[in-house]
Design a protein around this motif. Structure first.
Motif, PDB file in Angstrom:
ATOM      1  N   ASN A  44       8.653   9.577   8.983  1.00 15.92           N
ATOM      2  CA  ASN A  44       8.555   8.408   9.849  1.00 15.92           C
ATOM      3  C   ASN A  44       8.984   7.141   9.108  1.00 15.92           C
ATOM      4  OD1 ASN A  44       6.124   6.874   8.801  1.00 15.92           O
ATOM      5  ND2 ASN A  44       5.174   8.869   9.182  1.00 15.92           N
ATOM      6  N   SER A  45       9.347   6.142   9.866  1.00 14.15           N
ATOM      7  CA  SER A  45       9.947   4.932   9.281  1.00 14.15           C
ATOM      8  C   SER A  45       9.006   4.217   8.320  1.00 14.15           C
ATOM      9  CB  SER A  45      10.409   3.976  10.386  1.00 14.15           C
ATOM     10  OG  SER A  45       9.310   3.518  11.155  1.00 14.15           O
ATOM     11  N   ARG A  46       7.733   4.142   8.640  1.00 13.10           N
ATOM     12  CA  ARG A  46       6.782   3.433   7.767  1.00 13.10           C
ATOM     13  C   ARG A  46       6.662   4.125   6.412  1.00 13.10           C
ATOM     14  NH1 ARG A  46       5.144  -1.544   6.877  1.00 13.10           N
ATOM     15  NH2 ARG A  46       3.090  -1.605   5.957  1.00 13.10           N
ATOM     16  N   ASP A  47       6.554   5.450   6.413  1.00 13.07           N
ATOM     17  CA  ASP A  47       6.438   6.190   5.156  1.00 13.07           C
ATOM     18  C   ASP A  47       7.723   6.118   4.342  1.00 13.07           C
ATOM     19  OD1 ASP A  47       3.829   6.832   5.766  1.00 13.07           O
ATOM     20  OD2 ASP A  47       4.279   8.878   6.429  1.00 13.07           O
ATOM     21  N   ILE A  48       8.871   6.128   5.015  1.00 12.82           N
ATOM     22  CA  ILE A  48      10.149   5.987   4.304  1.00 12.82           C
ATOM     23  C   ILE A  48      10.209   4.617   3.643  1.00 12.82           C
ATOM     24  CG2 ILE A  48      12.654   5.781   4.599  1.00 12.82           C
ATOM     25  CD1 ILE A  48      12.339   7.904   6.878  1.00 12.82           C
ATOM     26  N   PHE A  49       9.878   3.571   4.395  1.00 11.15           N
ATOM     27  CA  PHE A  49       9.863   2.207   3.880  1.00 11.15           C
ATOM     28  C   PHE A  49       8.965   2.092   2.654  1.00 11.15           C
ATOM     29  CE2 PHE A  49       7.628  -1.953   4.019  1.00 11.15           C
ATOM     30  CZ  PHE A  49       8.710  -2.794   3.757  1.00 11.15           C
ATOM     31  N   LEU A  50       7.723   2.520   2.781  1.00  7.16           N
ATOM     32  CA  LEU A  50       6.773   2.419   1.668  1.00  7.16           C
ATOM     33  C   LEU A  50       7.182   3.315   0.504  1.00  7.16           C
ATOM     34  CD1 LEU A  50       3.429   2.310   3.679  1.00  7.16           C
ATOM     35  CD2 LEU A  50       4.597   0.396   2.534  1.00  7.16           C
ATOM     36  N   GLY A  51       7.703   4.487   0.804  1.00  5.09           N
ATOM     37  CA  GLY A  51       8.157   5.402  -0.246  1.00  5.09           C
ATOM     38  C   GLY A  51       9.312   4.830  -1.047  1.00  5.09           C
ATOM     39  N   ASN A  52      10.249   4.182  -0.364  1.00  2.00           N
ATOM     40  CA  ASN A  52      11.380   3.583  -1.071  1.00  2.00           C
ATOM     41  C   ASN A  52      10.938   2.398  -1.915  1.00  2.00           C
ATOM     42  OD1 ASN A  52      12.976   5.541   0.029  1.00  2.00           O
ATOM     43  ND2 ASN A  52      14.075   4.193   1.404  1.00  2.00           N
ATOM     44  N   LEU A  53      10.005   1.604  -1.408  1.00  2.00           N
ATOM     45  CA  LEU A  53       9.473   0.506  -2.218  1.00  2.00           C
ATOM     46  C   LEU A  53       8.790   1.061  -3.467  1.00  2.00           C
ATOM     47  CD1 LEU A  53       7.982  -1.987   0.397  1.00  2.00           C
ATOM     48  CD2 LEU A  53      10.258  -1.982  -0.653  1.00  2.00           C
ATOM     49  N   ASP A  54       8.081   2.167  -3.326  1.00  2.00           N
ATOM     50  CA  ASP A  54       7.428   2.801  -4.469  1.00  2.00           C
ATOM     51  C   ASP A  54       8.460   3.280  -5.491  1.00  2.00           C
ATOM     52  OD1 ASP A  54       5.030   3.881  -5.820  1.00  2.00           O
ATOM     53  OD2 ASP A  54       5.924   5.824  -5.322  1.00  2.00           O
ATOM     54  N   LEU A  55       9.549   3.865  -5.018  1.00  2.00           N
ATOM     55  CA  LEU A  55      10.607   4.304  -5.942  1.00  2.00           C
ATOM     56  C   LEU A  55      11.219   3.112  -6.675  1.00  2.00           C
ATOM     57  CD1 LEU A  55      12.452   7.066  -3.872  1.00  2.00           C
ATOM     58  CD2 LEU A  55      11.031   7.396  -5.911  1.00  2.00           C
ATOM     59  N   ILE A  56      11.431   2.007  -5.956  1.00  2.00           N
ATOM     60  CA  ILE A  56      11.959   0.803  -6.592  1.00  2.00           C
ATOM     61  C   ILE A  56      10.971   0.287  -7.631  1.00  2.00           C
ATOM     62  CG2 ILE A  56      12.579  -1.628  -6.216  1.00  2.00           C
ATOM     63  CD1 ILE A  56      13.705  -0.694  -3.448  1.00  2.00           C
ATOM     64  N   ASP A  57       9.685   0.310  -7.299  1.00  2.00           N
ATOM     65  CA  ASP A  57       8.664  -0.131  -8.254  1.00  2.00           C
ATOM     66  C   ASP A  57       8.673   0.721  -9.519  1.00  2.00           C
ATOM     67  OD1 ASP A  57       7.834  -2.167  -6.549  1.00  2.00           O
ATOM     68  OD2 ASP A  57       6.139  -1.019  -5.747  1.00  2.00           O
ATOM     69  N   LYS A  58       8.963   2.001  -9.377  1.00  2.00           N
ATOM     70  CA  LYS A  58       8.988   2.918 -10.518  1.00  2.00           C
ATOM     71  C   LYS A  58      10.269   2.797 -11.341  1.00  2.00           C
ATOM     72  CE  LYS A  58       5.964   6.329  -8.419  1.00  2.00           C
ATOM     73  NZ  LYS A  58       5.857   7.609  -7.713  1.00  2.00           N
ATOM     74  N   ALA A  59      11.315   2.243 -10.743  1.00  2.00           N
ATOM     75  CA  ALA A  59      12.616   2.138 -11.418  1.00  2.00           C
ATOM     76  C   ALA A  59      12.657   0.948 -12.368  1.00  2.00           C
ATOM     77  CB  ALA A  59      13.731   2.011 -10.383  1.00  2.00           C
ATOM     78  N   ASN A  60      13.520   1.065 -13.370  1.00  2.29           N
ATOM     79  CA  ASN A  60      13.791  -0.042 -14.284  1.00  2.29           C
ATOM     80  C   ASN A  60      14.990  -0.847 -13.814  1.00  2.29           C
ATOM     81  OD1 ASN A  60      13.127   2.608 -16.111  1.00  2.29           O
ATOM     82  ND2 ASN A  60      11.951   0.815 -16.740  1.00  2.29           N
ATOM     83  N   ILE A  61      15.925  -0.156 -13.167  1.00  5.31           N
ATOM     84  CA  ILE A  61      17.224  -0.718 -12.794  1.00  5.31           C
ATOM     85  C   ILE A  61      17.572  -0.216 -11.397  1.00  5.31           C
ATOM     86  CG2 ILE A  61      19.702  -0.789 -13.406  1.00  5.31           C
ATOM     87  CD1 ILE A  61      18.758   0.066 -16.292  1.00  5.31           C
TER      88      ILE A  61
END
Length: 151
Positions: A44-61
Motif C-alpha cells: 500500500n502507498s503509506r507503507d511504501i512511502f514510509l519504507g522508502n523514507l526508512d531506506l533513505i534514513d539508513k543510506a549514507n548517499i
C-alpha cells in the motif's frame, strides 16, 4: 560499507525487480551496498512511502536518476526524495544522460508558454543545486561517488 539509496523511476519498468538487482550489483562492484526502493516489499502507498523514507534514513548517499520521466523533467517522487535527503544533510548525486541545459532542451518557453529558467543547469535549480549532477548512466554516477569517497 557505505549504503547508497538508488532513487528514480526505475521502479516503474515491468522488469523493475531485475533492474534493482542490476543497480545493487553495480553498487557492490564499487564497494557500496545498494538500497533499492522495492526492497521494502510493501503493497500500500503509506507503507511504501514510509519504507522508502526508512531506506533513505539508513543510506549514507543517494544516487538519483534525474532523466526525463513522463515529460521533460525528473520524476516527482524522486524530487521529493532528494528534498528529504537534502534536509537530512546527506550526500546527493544525480545522473542524466544529457548535459544540455533546460533552456537548450526546452527553448525559451515550454509548450504551455511558461518561461524556461536559464541557469545553465540540466535540471531545475532546486535539484541542480542540491545534487552533484553526473552526465552519464548509473554506473558513471557510482564511479563519481567512489572517486569522491576516496578524497
Amino acid at each position: 560499507m557505505k549504503k547508497i539509496y538508488t532513487a528514480g523511476f526505475d521502479v516503474f519498468y515491468e522488469d523493475a525487480l531485475k533492474r534493482g538487482e542490476v543497480l545493487k550489483a553495480i553498487c557492490k562492484k564499487y564497494g557500496f551496498r545498494g538500497l533499492y526502493p522495492l526492497d521494502n516489499h510493501c503493497e500500500n502507498s503509506r507503507d511504501i512511502f514510509l519504507g522508502n523514507l526508512d531506506l533513505i534514513d539508513k543510506a549514507n548517499i543517494i544516487c538519483a536518476n534525474l532523466n526525463d520521466f513522463r515529460g521533460k523533467d525528473a520524476d516527482s517522487g524522486t524530487a521529493f526524495e532528494i528534498g528529504y535527503t537534502y534536509a537530512k544533510g546527506k550526500k546527493l548525486y544525480g545522473y542524466r544522460s544529457s548535459s544540455l541545459s533546460l533552456k537548450e532542451t526546452i527553448g525559451e518557453k515550454d509548450e504551455a508558454g511558461f518561461l524556461t529558467e536559464d541557469f545553465g543547469l540540466s535540471v531545475n535549480l532546486m535539484l541542480g543545486e542540491s545534487c552533484k549532477i553526473v552526465t552519464g548512466d548509473f554506473e558513471a554516477c557510482i564511479k563519481e561517488i567512489k572517486k569522491d569517497s576516496a578524497k
